[in-house]
Scaffold this active site. Structure first.
Site, PDB file in Angstrom:
ATOM      1  N   GLY A  10      -3.833 105.080  47.879  1.00  0.00           N
ATOM      2  CA  GLY A  10      -4.243 105.714  46.626  1.00  0.00           C
ATOM      3  C   GLY A  10      -3.162 106.633  46.104  1.00  0.00           C
ATOM      4  CG  ASP A  30      -9.613  95.141  48.286  1.00  0.00           C
ATOM      5  OD1 ASP A  30      -9.979  96.340  48.312  1.00  0.00           O
ATOM      6  OD2 ASP A  30     -10.415  94.178  48.350  1.00  0.00           O
ATOM      7  CG  ASN A  70      -5.461 110.278  48.308  1.00  0.00           C
ATOM      8  OD1 ASN A  70      -6.084 111.326  48.196  1.00  0.00           O
ATOM      9  ND2 ASN A  70      -5.048 109.582  47.250  1.00  0.00           N
ATOM     10  CB  SER A 127     -14.799 115.405  48.921  1.00  0.00           C
ATOM     11  OG  SER A 127     -15.400 116.209  47.916  1.00  0.00           O
ATOM     12  CE1 TYR A 140     -15.386 110.462  46.067  1.00  0.00           C
ATOM     13  CE2 TYR A 140     -16.403 112.615  46.334  1.00  0.00           C
ATOM     14  CZ  TYR A 140     -15.264 111.838  46.216  1.00  0.00           C
ATOM     15  OH  TYR A 140     -14.034 112.419  46.254  1.00  0.00           O
ATOM     16  CB  VAL A 141     -22.104 113.007  49.332  1.00  0.00           C
ATOM     17  CG1 VAL A 141     -22.380 113.934  50.511  1.00  0.00           C
ATOM     18  CG2 VAL A 141     -21.866 113.822  48.064  1.00  0.00           C
ATOM     19  CE  LYS A 186     -13.561 110.842  49.359  1.00  0.00           C
ATOM     20  NZ  LYS A 186     -12.184 110.421  49.721  1.00  0.00           N
TER      21      LYS A 186
END
Length: 254
Positions: free
Chosen positions: A13, A70, A97, A149, A162-163, A166
């Protein structure tokens, strides 16, 4: 003990935001201190941004290579790692990342939105870590830094996928650190807070004000703030640090 040769780093990333800042931090640091002379970065779709970054760094006589892949595919990850080892002579540092968002309330979130985020944000960490580990074990040296995060620590409405991804990165980091520490491979995580990136530009003014209100330092962070912590974790100054999570959040989660 660190290898005497210049280090070789892979950053996933790497074309935007935090990833771009990490690539530049490691490469420029190498030009000054002869530590990180070679940096390979991985990206998914931003050909224009990738070429801009390559041009910027090569103008400074820094060695950088780019791979379009990918990250959710183990085959792609292994191909990238194998080629980096072939072209750069090895790999000493991995910075996981890469990440995406597909935000929505749980009741409205589709299965694909959940699966895509888990694959890009969490499975990618497995893919690249698994691909570099045999080489790092053989040379008895490695530094792996996973970008998580602060929402992994406190949760966030509308981001269950997302949470979850992470938070998974944090657990993966600690387990991997325990597995690899005897081989002189340190594994740590950084947890950025409210950082000025493309992901946060979509917030409206009310949302921004609310976020900043919860930051004791009273401002958003910059991608460079995270990149400097990553650089520290790859340096000899961090040789006795492993399995840790460092929040770069202006005090948000203290």
């Amino acid at each position: 003990m660190e290898p005497k040769k210049n280090k070789r780093a892979i950053v996933t990333g790497g074309t935007r935001g935090i990833g771009r800042a990490i690539v530049k931090e490691l490469a420029v640091c190498g030009s000054k201190n002869e530590i990180y002379s070679d940096v390979a970065f991985v990206y998914n779709s931003s050909d224009e941004f990738a070429q801009e970054l390559i041009s910027e760094l090569t103008r400074e006589n820094l060695k950088v290579v780019a791979y379009k892949a990918d990250v959710s595919s183990f085959t792609d990850a292994k191909n990238v790692v194998d080629d980096v080892i072939d072209k750069l002579g090895g790999v000493d540092i991995l910075v996981n990342n890469a990440g995406i968002t597909r935000d929505n309330l749980l009741l409205r979130m589709s299965e694909n939105d959940f699966d895509d985020v888990i694959a890009a944000n969490l499975k990618s960490v497995f893919n690249f870590s698994k691909a570099v580990t045999p080489y790092m074990i053989k040379q008895r040296y490695g530094r792996i830094i996973n970008v998580s995060s602060v929402v992994a620590l406190i949760g966030n409405p509308g981001q269950t996928n997302y949470v979850a991804s992470k938070a998974g990165v944090l657990g993966f980091t600690k387990s991997m650190a325990r597995e690899l520490s005897s081989r002189n491979i340190n594994v740590n995580a950084v947890a950025p807070g409210f950082i000025e990136t493309d992901m946060t530009k979509n917030l409206n003014e009310t949302q921004r004000e609310l976020m900043i209100k919860n930051i004791p330092l009273g401002r958003p962070g910059l991608p460079e703030d995270v990149a400097k912590v990553v650089r520290f974790l790859t340096s000899a100054d961090a040789d006795y640090i492993t399995g840790q999570v460092i929040a770069v959040d202006g005090g948000m989660t203290m």
